[in-house]
Design an enzyme around this catalytic site. Sequence first.
Site, PDB file in Angstrom:
ATOM      1  N   GLU A  29      85.302  56.133  54.886  1.00  0.00           N
ATOM      2  CA  GLU A  29      84.673  57.355  54.373  1.00  0.00           C
ATOM      3  C   GLU A  29      84.199  58.257  55.505  1.00  0.00           C
ATOM      4  O   GLU A  29      84.015  59.459  55.311  1.00  0.00           O
ATOM      5  CB  GLU A  29      83.502  56.997  53.445  1.00  0.00           C
ATOM      6  CG  GLU A  29      82.979  58.197  52.659  1.00  0.00           C
ATOM      7  CD  GLU A  29      81.822  57.859  51.720  1.00  0.00           C
ATOM      8  OE1 GLU A  29      81.521  56.670  51.546  1.00  0.00           O
ATOM      9  OE2 GLU A  29      81.220  58.805  51.165  1.00  0.00           O
ATOM     10  N   LEU A  55      83.786  47.936  54.446  1.00  0.00           N
ATOM     11  CA  LEU A  55      85.197  47.563  54.320  1.00  0.00           C
ATOM     12  C   LEU A  55      86.003  47.983  55.547  1.00  0.00           C
ATOM     13  O   LEU A  55      86.777  47.198  56.087  1.00  0.00           O
ATOM     14  CB  LEU A  55      85.792  48.180  53.057  1.00  0.00           C
ATOM     15  CG  LEU A  55      85.324  47.546  51.753  1.00  0.00           C
ATOM     16  CD1 LEU A  55      85.946  48.269  50.572  1.00  0.00           C
ATOM     17  CD2 LEU A  55      85.684  46.067  51.697  1.00  0.00           C
ATOM     18  N   ARG A  78      87.432  62.955  38.307  1.00  0.00           N
ATOM     19  CA  ARG A  78      85.977  63.033  38.383  1.00  0.00           C
ATOM     20  C   ARG A  78      85.450  64.456  38.460  1.00  0.00           C
ATOM     21  O   ARG A  78      84.445  64.783  37.837  1.00  0.00           O
ATOM     22  CB  ARG A  78      85.511  62.257  39.615  1.00  0.00           C
ATOM     23  CG  ARG A  78      85.763  60.789  39.460  1.00  0.00           C
ATOM     24  CD  ARG A  78      85.452  60.024  40.713  1.00  0.00           C
ATOM     25  NE  ARG A  78      85.586  58.593  40.435  1.00  0.00           N
ATOM     26  CZ  ARG A  78      85.387  57.645  41.333  1.00  0.00           C
ATOM     27  NH1 ARG A  78      85.054  57.965  42.553  1.00  0.00           N
ATOM     28  NH2 ARG A  78      85.524  56.384  40.999  1.00  0.00           N
ATOM     29  N   HIS A 128      80.028  62.330  41.038  1.00  0.00           N
ATOM     30  CA  HIS A 128      80.594  61.374  40.089  1.00  0.00           C
ATOM     31  C   HIS A 128      80.044  61.642  38.691  1.00  0.00           C
ATOM     32  O   HIS A 128      78.846  61.773  38.514  1.00  0.00           O
ATOM     33  CB  HIS A 128      80.244  59.957  40.542  1.00  0.00           C
ATOM     34  CG  HIS A 128      81.061  58.905  39.868  1.00  0.00           C
ATOM     35  ND1 HIS A 128      80.915  58.606  38.544  1.00  0.00           N
ATOM     36  CD2 HIS A 128      82.030  58.088  40.346  1.00  0.00           C
ATOM     37  CE1 HIS A 128      81.774  57.636  38.234  1.00  0.00           C
ATOM     38  NE2 HIS A 128      82.458  57.310  39.300  1.00  0.00           N
ATOM     39  N   HIS A 180      78.260  61.288  45.048  1.00  0.00           N
ATOM     40  CA  HIS A 180      78.764  59.925  45.123  1.00  0.00           C
ATOM     41  C   HIS A 180      79.546  59.637  46.389  1.00  0.00           C
ATOM     42  O   HIS A 180      79.402  58.588  46.993  1.00  0.00           O
ATOM     43  CB  HIS A 180      79.658  59.680  43.905  1.00  0.00           C
ATOM     44  CG  HIS A 180      80.271  58.330  43.859  1.00  0.00           C
ATOM     45  ND1 HIS A 180      79.510  57.194  43.928  1.00  0.00           N
ATOM     46  CD2 HIS A 180      81.555  57.923  43.753  1.00  0.00           C
ATOM     47  CE1 HIS A 180      80.308  56.131  43.869  1.00  0.00           C
ATOM     48  NE2 HIS A 180      81.544  56.539  43.777  1.00  0.00           N
TER      49      HIS A 180
END
Lengths: 257, 637
Positions: free
Chosen positions: B426, B44, B331, B267, B402
């Site tokens: 990220e 992305l 989370r 996660h 995760h």
Amino acid sequence: MSANYINITVEVWRQPGDKAQGRFETYSLQNISTHMSFLEMLDVLNEQLQKEGKEPVAFDHDCREGICGSCGMYINGRAHGPQELTTACQLHMRTFQDGEHIVVEPWRARAFPVLKDLVVDRGAFDRIQQAGGFVSIDTGSAPDANEIPIPKPISDYAFEAAACIGCGACVAACKNASAMLFVSAKVSHLALLPQGQVEKRERVKAMVAQMDAEGFGNCSNTGACEAECPKGISLSNIARMNREYLSAKLSQKQYDK
Amino acid sequence: MSVLDSKIPEGPRAEKWTRHKGNIKLVAPHNKRKLDILVVGTGLAGASAAASLAELGYNVKTFTFHDSPRRAHSIAAQGGINAAKNYRNDGDSVHRLFYDTIKGGDFRAREANVHRLAEVSGNIIDQCVAQGVPFAREYGGLLTTRSFGGTQVSRTLYARGQTGQQLLLGAYSALNKGIHSGQIKSYTKTELLDVVVIDGVCRGIVVRDLVTGKLESHFGHAVLLCTGGYGNAYYLSTNAKNSNVTAAWRAHKRGAFFANPSFVQVHPTCIPVSGDYQSKLTLMSESLRNDGRVWVPKTPGDKRHPNQIPEEERDYYLERIYPAFGNLVPRDVASRNAKYQCDEGKGVGESGLAVYLDFRDAIKHFGRPTIEARYGNLFDMYKKITDEDPYEVPMRIYPAVHYTMGGLWVDYNLMTTIPGLFALGEANFSDHGANRLGASALMQGLADGYFVIPYTIGEYLAGISFTKTPTDHPAFKTVETEANQRLERLLSIKGSLTVDEIHRRSGKILWDNCGITRNKADLAKALDEYRAMRELFWKEVNIQGSSQDLNQSLEKANRLADFLELGELMIQDALHREESCGCHLREEYMSPEGEAVRNDDAFCYAAAWEHKADGGWNLHKEHLKFENVKLVQRSYK
């Protein structure tokens, strides 16, 4: 559910490089848990081969969740193996019997040359989309998202076409190695939506032209592609693309330069 | 005095980004043509950045190790993307999204960046819809939303359980548009081996063609690393198998500081490990917690079939402990509570390392068709993997690594401590603090690529010369030689262990000691064990084949070599941070109820680690300042 353990033999296509001669090799594997995925079974095989000082089997894979579209191989004569609507990475060994002989081959199509073992070059799919599989809108110029209302059923149809993972199973399953299901899913996704209307004629013509240039075969409506597609992409997309193509061609004089 | 300059603009928080955009230097259109930008990674962040920069007129090259840019791991994101659209009229706003994100991150993120993220969140949705991303809609034709963990408004847009796929295909189509126009050149099956820094400035990269094995240098006036996170340091994670830290780590070794490496999100809802052969873990979208109820048997060791355990013998522990948020706690909270239940012997399944996520009541309330429409593809995936039908039997879930909030330290312009080298998505550290909220990763990747870097890169490029460094410059040749030597060295070891054998072992050290909870004694012990594992790797790894063709074992070994250095820094960072915050739960710093207890006086900073030439690291602190935000103890009760 608790696991069972099976012994199997796998006959795998080995080919050192794109120009090299390939051949099948057979390996036996003991105590394979039925909870393993098919690719985890190949991992176990590769560990075993490396321990024997042999090169592991090259195969494409990444997410192992059935969404990236990297993995793809013929398993016992079927694209992605015997289970419907399932990629090779989501196929589990519980699908196989104890003592079973499993044949594993790469996708076979002129437009997908083998690079090594089970890895093929699917660059043709990228080039088809580069030819026109987009809406020409630059970053920052979009109106508010809710200024484009779209009936829910239309949006859902578009989603179903857009769910294609680009794995190439449709091409591999087709006796003509046709890419019509893939290309038609891409064309349909945008042809269904209002955002895709402005360029729809140019898009379908450019993508079909590139598809032909890549050396994919013609569609003879046998439907093997739909039957083997792990994401259930519908054959009706091909019909839609044919309509789009025809209408684009018929209006050629009016719209083309 | 810290060497870190975060370049946060002056002025009130809510005006910083607007002011900055107004003051940022611009590159004239005819000059953009003279500038080359290399984008590494096509998820992305990478695809959106490449497309947007190409539209502006820069010459862009993209690099991915996949066979197609569309296969980056962003594709696997399921649940959704947050946006402060307030389409639901439920009180959402830019401020609320900002506040939820900063609080969700346990006040360890840079507030100016987070506010900017919230400001551009709505533009992302507009852009994606215009590209043809088929988000879920209401019958009236407008977009629908759902709620996600850690928030009390419904601001998450989604495309069934395949939001990441649809957003990435949107960004990929924008990338294709740039390739079609000739403004972008795309390199596939091409992996970064190192970055090239000349006189302290990043000038390019060295890559390897994964099919031919050939090394090649590329010059860039700027290099963007959009290469994702490092969760695979643990071996087992929800990341795709090939996700790795190499690009970020090579940059780190060349001078880019690495921030908060121990901030790793575990996660809560993943399919549990089923055996030693396990190659990765599969996430079940957090959206399932909207309707699923998490429980364990009240009695430890209760081995009855879940459907035979009566209501009064079930402990819906999240609803019991956190009545306000219930199953929708963030989370980190959900993960550590699952661990506590299993530690008490209440875990279920063969391994005892799982809890139930039960849809019985939701099916009863809404009917099966509604649940099918909401989660059908997730239920199918669960059944394929486990051979159990979640419509009939509760899912078994367990936490898994995760997402990594840590990453390359970047300033407000997303530039690392190496001028000319940027990190997006990220791969950087900036927006999620010590814990990321659900549906915020897609938002951040696309914010960085579509709406931040196209502006902020100008600040750097407007001030540099247009001269290009030829790739036969000695600096490029030296880096190529070093990269080649490393590959040949790996191949020459010919030890007794495969790459995966070592990776499983090193990963387990991290999971056991630097995972859901940490403590000083275990971390100190893990440090020694981990260093020993790195030595073992360089002595005992065995790789077949050569460097001159497609060699997946060599690719894996080259990535593991970097993970084995990063892991040590993760442990060091966890050891040094003597507080609990977000996902970093130090057992010494817990409230009596088991909640994270921060130490804002001592640790309200981002820890940016500088690699020293002789090995080891120097710590630099970016102290975090908050404007009118009270650093409360997070409470979801």
